[in-house]
Design a protein around this motif. Structure first.
Motif, PDB file in Angstrom:
ATOM      1  N   LYS A 117       0.838  -1.212   0.000  1.00  0.00           N
ATOM      2  CA  LYS A 117       0.000   0.000   0.000  1.00  0.00           C
ATOM      3  C   LYS A 117       0.868   1.255   0.000  1.00  0.00           C
ATOM      4  O   LYS A 117       0.545   2.257  -0.653  1.00  0.00           O
ATOM      5  CB  LYS A 117      -0.929  -0.011   1.212  1.00  0.00           C
ATOM      6  N   LEU A 118       1.981   1.193   0.721  1.00  0.00           N
ATOM      7  CA  LEU A 118       2.900   2.329   0.763  1.00  0.00           C
ATOM      8  C   LEU A 118       3.580   2.507  -0.596  1.00  0.00           C
ATOM      9  O   LEU A 118       3.756   3.648  -1.062  1.00  0.00           O
ATOM     10  CB  LEU A 118       3.942   2.106   1.861  1.00  0.00           C
ATOM     11  N   VAL A 119       3.936   1.415  -1.228  1.00  0.00           N
ATOM     12  CA  VAL A 119       4.542   1.480  -2.563  1.00  0.00           C
ATOM     13  C   VAL A 119       3.593   2.153  -3.551  1.00  0.00           C
ATOM     14  O   VAL A 119       4.009   2.993  -4.363  1.00  0.00           O
ATOM     15  CB  VAL A 119       4.926   0.068  -3.052  1.00  0.00           C
ATOM     16  N   GLU A 120       2.308   1.818  -3.485  1.00  0.00           N
ATOM     17  CA  GLU A 120       1.325   2.449  -4.360  1.00  0.00           C
ATOM     18  C   GLU A 120       1.251   3.958  -4.111  1.00  0.00           C
ATOM     19  O   GLU A 120       1.144   4.755  -5.051  1.00  0.00           O
ATOM     20  CB  GLU A 120      -0.045   1.808  -4.152  1.00  0.00           C
ATOM     21  N   ALA A 121       1.325   4.343  -2.836  1.00  0.00           N
ATOM     22  CA  ALA A 121       1.279   5.766  -2.494  1.00  0.00           C
ATOM     23  C   ALA A 121       2.524   6.491  -2.999  1.00  0.00           C
ATOM     24  O   ALA A 121       2.437   7.616  -3.529  1.00  0.00           O
ATOM     25  CB  ALA A 121       1.148   5.935  -0.983  1.00  0.00           C
ATOM     26  N   ILE A 122       3.680   5.863  -2.852  1.00  0.00           N
ATOM     27  CA  ILE A 122       4.926   6.462  -3.338  1.00  0.00           C
ATOM     28  C   ILE A 122       4.887   6.620  -4.859  1.00  0.00           C
ATOM     29  O   ILE A 122       5.297   7.650  -5.407  1.00  0.00           O
ATOM     30  CB  ILE A 122       6.136   5.599  -2.900  1.00  0.00           C
ATOM     31  N   ILE A 135      13.635   2.937   1.280  1.00  0.00           N
ATOM     32  CA  ILE A 135      14.268   1.805   1.953  1.00  0.00           C
ATOM     33  C   ILE A 135      13.149   0.988   2.590  1.00  0.00           C
ATOM     34  O   ILE A 135      12.523   1.430   3.554  1.00  0.00           O
ATOM     35  CB  ILE A 135      15.265   2.260   3.039  1.00  0.00           C
ATOM     36  N   PRO A 136      12.857  -0.193   2.043  1.00  0.00           N
ATOM     37  CA  PRO A 136      11.780  -1.010   2.614  1.00  0.00           C
ATOM     38  C   PRO A 136      12.213  -1.710   3.889  1.00  0.00           C
ATOM     39  O   PRO A 136      13.411  -1.740   4.229  1.00  0.00           O
ATOM     40  CB  PRO A 136      11.497  -2.020   1.496  1.00  0.00           C
ATOM     41  N   LYS A 182       9.678  -6.645  -5.761  1.00  0.00           N
ATOM     42  CA  LYS A 182       9.157  -6.696  -7.135  1.00  0.00           C
ATOM     43  C   LYS A 182       8.245  -5.499  -7.404  1.00  0.00           C
ATOM     44  O   LYS A 182       8.321  -4.861  -8.466  1.00  0.00           O
ATOM     45  CB  LYS A 182       8.406  -8.002  -7.347  1.00  0.00           C
ATOM     46  N   ALA A 183       7.379  -5.174  -6.429  1.00  0.00           N
ATOM     47  CA  ALA A 183       6.466  -4.040  -6.588  1.00  0.00           C
ATOM     48  C   ALA A 183       7.240  -2.729  -6.690  1.00  0.00           C
ATOM     49  O   ALA A 183       6.902  -1.854  -7.509  1.00  0.00           O
ATOM     50  CB  ALA A 183       5.486  -3.995  -5.413  1.00  0.00           C
ATOM     51  N   ILE A 184       8.272  -2.571  -5.874  1.00  0.00           N
ATOM     52  CA  ILE A 184       9.100  -1.359  -5.895  1.00  0.00           C
ATOM     53  C   ILE A 184       9.741  -1.180  -7.264  1.00  0.00           C
ATOM     54  O   ILE A 184       9.690  -0.094  -7.870  1.00  0.00           O
ATOM     55  CB  ILE A 184      10.198  -1.433  -4.810  1.00  0.00           C
ATOM     56  N   GLU A 185      10.338  -2.248  -7.760  1.00  0.00           N
ATOM     57  CA  GLU A 185      11.090  -2.154  -9.009  1.00  0.00           C
ATOM     58  C   GLU A 185      10.167  -1.996 -10.213  1.00  0.00           C
ATOM     59  O   GLU A 185      10.482  -1.260 -11.151  1.00  0.00           O
ATOM     60  CB  GLU A 185      12.010  -3.367  -9.129  1.00  0.00           C
ATOM     61  N   GLU A 186       9.006  -2.652 -10.178  1.00  0.00           N
ATOM     62  CA  GLU A 186       8.052  -2.493 -11.279  1.00  0.00           C
ATOM     63  C   GLU A 186       7.472  -1.080 -11.312  1.00  0.00           C
ATOM     64  O   GLU A 186       7.117  -0.575 -12.385  1.00  0.00           O
ATOM     65  CB  GLU A 186       6.931  -3.527 -11.146  1.00  0.00           C
TER      66      GLU A 186
END
Length: 313
Positions: free
Chosen positions: A100-105, A115-116, A145-149
């Motif tokens: 959810k945080l990745v989506e917000a970023i 930095i996860p 994977k989510a971060i890099e995609e």
């Protein structure tokens, strides 16, 4: 390099509070996500911790994993984000909340580095980890994977063995205080682990946040003096207390036999001890100087195993 604005998510947790302290100490404008009472419950300790952050100069930012808009608004306030939600099953395991945080970023579009929540063994090198402990690494790889995609700039921080969980009990599974009479040696006790003080982990992590050398890389915290076998750790403790401990050797088969009476969280922990002390996953870890934190930041005086153990004397 100028000091950036950093948002720390999970700031009241075990690693989070240390990251907040390190961020402030290194002069960053520090923001800490404050989750609503409906998410943290009636947890006075967390409230007191947040208030202490505020007194030290940090900004508290109300936001919730259940409110996407609030996460986006929090992220837009800063340059960089660090997440420290728990990944330890015996406490709580919230690694996948980071999706959810990745989506917000991704939506905010302004973050220069993320930095996860990792701070343990490198998930990418744990493909052969024992079940059920492998789930901890699998979840972290889902987040990666989510971060890099999403094309989010990142640094992954691998700190190997967190000192309190390993050194406190002289690398004995399920122990967090050093004994004064006998010690259980796992296997032959000669496979090496890499032990890092929690405050040092936070210091190094903050150091990487705006360092161009660490962009889109995994950085390992592997202080040379702290790469030791269980027997070497025990010897250091024996020297400190001036007494030799009675040693009981525990075979791999007997160690694994104890798994059946443990709950799920404990089984996850047992799996990690198996991978390090019986299989030597960290013994075979090969990294270059450009990936190792104590080489990148020689100005940091890291805590040695001897210094760490002295607090228990």
């Amino acid at each position: 390099m100028g000091k950036s604005k950093i948002l720390i998510v999970g700031g009241t947790g075990y690693m989070g509070k240390r990251l907040v302290k390190a961020s402030l100490a290194q002069g960053h404008e520090t923001y800490v996500m404050q989750r609503p009472e409906t998410e943290i419950g009636v947890d006075i300790d967390k409230v007191e911790t947040l208030i202490s952050f505020k007194k030290q100069g940090a900004h508290l930012v109300p936001a919730s994993f259940e409110d996407h808009k609030s996460l986006v608004e929090a992220v837009k306030l800063v340059d960089n984000v660090i997440c420290a939600v728990s990944g330890v099953h015996i406490r709580s395991h919230s690694i996948l909340l980071q999706l959810k945080l990745v989506e917000a970023i991704k939506e905010a579009g302004n973050v220069k580095r993320y930095i996860p929540s990792e701070f343990g063994m490198d998930a990418a090198k744990m493909k052969n980890a024992m079940e059920p402990g492998k789930v901890a690494f699998d979840d972290k790889m889902v987040v990666r994977k989510a971060i890099e995609e999403a094309g989010i700039p990142f640094t992954y921080v691998s700190a190997n063995c967190i000192a309190a969980y390993w050194l406190g009990g002289l690398c004995q599974f399920g122990k967090i205080l050093p004994p004064r009479d006998h010690v259980i040696i796992h296997g032959d006790g000669n496979l090496k682990g890499i032990y890092v003080n929690e405050d040092d982990i936070a210091t190094y992590a903050i150091k990487t946040i705006e360092d161009p050398r660490t962009l889109n890389k995994t950085i390992y915290i592997s202080p040379p003096k702290n790469i030791l076998s269980q027997r070497e750790v025990v010897q250091k403790w024996e020297k400190l207390i001036g007494k030799e401990l009675h040693k009981i050797t525990l075979s791999k088969d007997d160690f694994l036999a104890s798994k059946n009476v443990l709950d799920y969280g404990q089984q996850v922990g047992l799996s990690h001890y198996h991978d390090i002390l019986y299989e030597g996953f960290l013994t075979s870890l090969k990294i270059g100087d450009e990936e190792e934190a104590s080489k990148l930041y020689p100005e940091v005086k890291y805590t040695t195993v001897d210094e760490y153990l002295k607090q228990y004397v």
